[in-house]
Scaffold this motif. Structure first.
Motif, short mmCIF file in Angstrom:
data_model
loop_
_atom_site.label_atom_id
_atom_site.label_comp_id
_atom_site.label_asym_id
_atom_site.label_seq_id
_atom_site.Cartn_x
_atom_site.Cartn_y
_atom_site.Cartn_z
N UNK A 146 82.34 8.49 65.15
CA UNK A 146 82.28 9.68 64.31
C UNK A 146 80.89 10.30 64.42
N UNK A 147 80.83 11.62 64.49
CA UNK A 147 79.53 12.29 64.62
C UNK A 147 78.63 11.98 63.44
N UNK A 148 79.20 11.89 62.24
CA UNK A 148 78.38 11.60 61.06
C UNK A 148 77.65 10.27 61.22
N UNK A 149 78.31 9.28 61.81
CA UNK A 149 77.67 7.97 61.99
C UNK A 149 76.58 8.03 63.06
N UNK A 150 76.81 8.83 64.10
CA UNK A 150 75.78 9.01 65.12
C UNK A 150 74.53 9.63 64.51
N UNK A 151 74.72 10.68 63.73
CA UNK A 151 73.59 11.39 63.13
C UNK A 151 72.86 10.54 62.11
N UNK A 152 73.58 9.61 61.48
CA UNK A 152 72.95 8.78 60.45
C UNK A 152 71.86 7.90 61.02
N UNK A 153 71.94 7.55 62.29
CA UNK A 153 70.93 6.65 62.86
C UNK A 153 70.14 7.28 64.01
N UNK A 154 70.49 8.50 64.41
CA UNK A 154 69.80 9.12 65.54
C UNK A 154 68.35 9.45 65.18
N UNK A 155 67.41 9.21 66.09
CA UNK A 155 66.02 9.60 65.83
C UNK A 155 65.91 11.11 65.73
N UNK A 156 64.87 11.57 65.09
CA UNK A 156 64.68 12.99 64.85
C UNK A 156 63.40 13.50 65.53
N UNK A 157 63.41 14.80 65.87
CA UNK A 157 64.53 15.74 65.80
C UNK A 157 65.53 15.45 66.92
N UNK A 158 66.80 15.66 66.64
CA UNK A 158 67.84 15.40 67.62
C UNK A 158 68.53 16.72 67.97
N UNK A 159 68.71 16.96 69.25
CA UNK A 159 69.42 18.15 69.74
C UNK A 159 70.85 17.76 70.08
N UNK A 160 71.80 18.60 69.70
CA UNK A 160 73.21 18.35 69.95
C UNK A 160 73.75 19.35 70.96
N UNK A 161 74.53 18.84 71.93
CA UNK A 161 75.19 19.74 72.87
C UNK A 161 76.51 19.13 73.31
N UNK A 162 77.45 19.99 73.65
CA UNK A 162 78.75 19.53 74.13
C UNK A 162 79.87 20.38 73.56
N UNK A 163 80.99 20.41 74.27
CA UNK A 163 82.12 21.25 73.88
C UNK A 163 82.84 20.77 72.63
N UNK A 164 82.46 19.62 72.10
CA UNK A 164 83.09 19.14 70.86
C UNK A 164 82.46 19.67 69.60
N UNK A 165 81.35 20.37 69.71
CA UNK A 165 80.64 20.83 68.51
C UNK A 165 81.50 21.71 67.59
N UNK A 166 82.27 22.66 68.09
CA UNK A 166 83.05 23.49 67.17
C UNK A 166 84.05 22.70 66.33
N UNK A 167 84.48 21.54 66.82
CA UNK A 167 85.49 20.75 66.12
C UNK A 167 84.90 19.77 65.11
N UNK A 168 83.57 19.63 65.10
CA UNK A 168 82.95 18.61 64.25
C UNK A 168 81.77 19.17 63.46
N UNK A 169 81.76 20.47 63.23
CA UNK A 169 80.65 21.08 62.49
C UNK A 169 80.55 20.57 61.06
N UNK A 170 81.68 20.12 60.50
CA UNK A 170 81.65 19.64 59.12
C UNK A 170 80.77 18.41 58.96
N UNK A 171 80.49 17.71 60.05
CA UNK A 171 79.66 16.51 59.97
C UNK A 171 78.17 16.82 60.09
N UNK A 172 77.84 18.09 60.31
CA UNK A 172 76.45 18.47 60.55
C UNK A 172 75.87 19.15 59.31
N UNK A 173 74.77 18.64 58.84
CA UNK A 173 74.06 19.23 57.71
C UNK A 173 73.27 20.44 58.20
#
Length: 231
Positions: A146-173
């Motif tokens: 789940x993207x939310x779990x990835x973001x919970x532990x990803x170092x910052x700042x983190x850049x996101x890219x990929x064709x899945x972004x429109x489908x998972x925007x709800x997980x992004x603050x």
């Protein structure tokens, strides 16, 4: 080994590239999907004719091997295997997440790949840029999560890219400035990058066996999982 044919079919837009010793000669793109698969061979033929190549001139076929579109990956890998067996060319399987991370801007230090895996999950991988060489190093290899779990532990700042972004925007603050969504033109993998990375892998002797090569699916298709009887 100089002349390279690169195949990218992991996303919604596919592409084919020719390169000589890693230097791009030509690149052509096409829409993803089975109805366009028949045109790939004609695109390869047109590019080769433009540069006076015959099939025998192709010494290495570099293919974006996944994860990504199940249909697209099957088409690309099957084509790479067929060309290799027909011409004697070597095959290099380039992970698609490694191709995608090359689209990140120079200022990006950490990048998470976001590809839709359905069922509220993504195919993802996490990369860090080496401060001295500028090369990307995988922190986490390609996997499903789940993207939310990835973001919970990803170092910052983190850049996101990929064709899945429109489908998972709800997980992004959206209020968190340490999470950076890269523009849409960076979400697509390109055959020109497959050629460049594949050339480097070939120089290191990282070839694939065309008889054994299969796409990097990470997990079976949803239909196959539903078909399997419970254990």
């Amino acid at each position: 080994m100089r002349r390279i044919l690169a195949i990218e079919t992991s996303g919604r837009i596919g592409s084919i590239a020719l390169a000589d010793q890693g230097c791009l000669l030509a690149e052509s793109q096409f829409p993803h999907g089975l109805k366009h698969a028949a045109h790939i061979v004609s695109i390869i033929d047109e590019l080769c004719r433009r540069h006076d190549w015959t099939p025998g001139h192709i010494e290495c076929v570099c293919v974006s091997a996944g994860p990504g579109s199940f249909t697209g990956l099957r088409i690309g890998v099957t084509l790479a295997k067929t060309l290799a067996l027909a011409t004697g060319a070597r095959v290099v399987a380039v992970p698609s997440v490694r191709v995608l991370v090359e689209n990140a801007p120079p200022e990006a230090r950490y990048v998470a790949i976001v590809l839709d895996a359905k069922r509220e999950q993504i195919y993802t991988a996490l990369f860090a840029r080496d401060s001295s060489s500028g090369e990307w190093t995988p922190i986490e290899p390609a996997h499903v999560e789940r993207l939310a779990d990835v973001l919970a532990r990803a170092p910052r700042p983190v850049h996101l890219l990929g064709e899945g972004l429109p489908y998972h925007r709800q997980a992004i603050d959206g209020s968190d400035p340490s999470i950076v969504l890269l523009p849409e033109d960076s979400w697509r993998a390109r055959a020109s990058v497959v050629a460049r990375l594949g050339w480097a892998m070939a120089q290191r002797g990282q070839f694939a066996d065309p008889y054994a090569l299969t796409p990097i699916y990470i997990r079976p298709p949803e239909a196959e999982e539903k078909w399997r009887p419970p254990e």
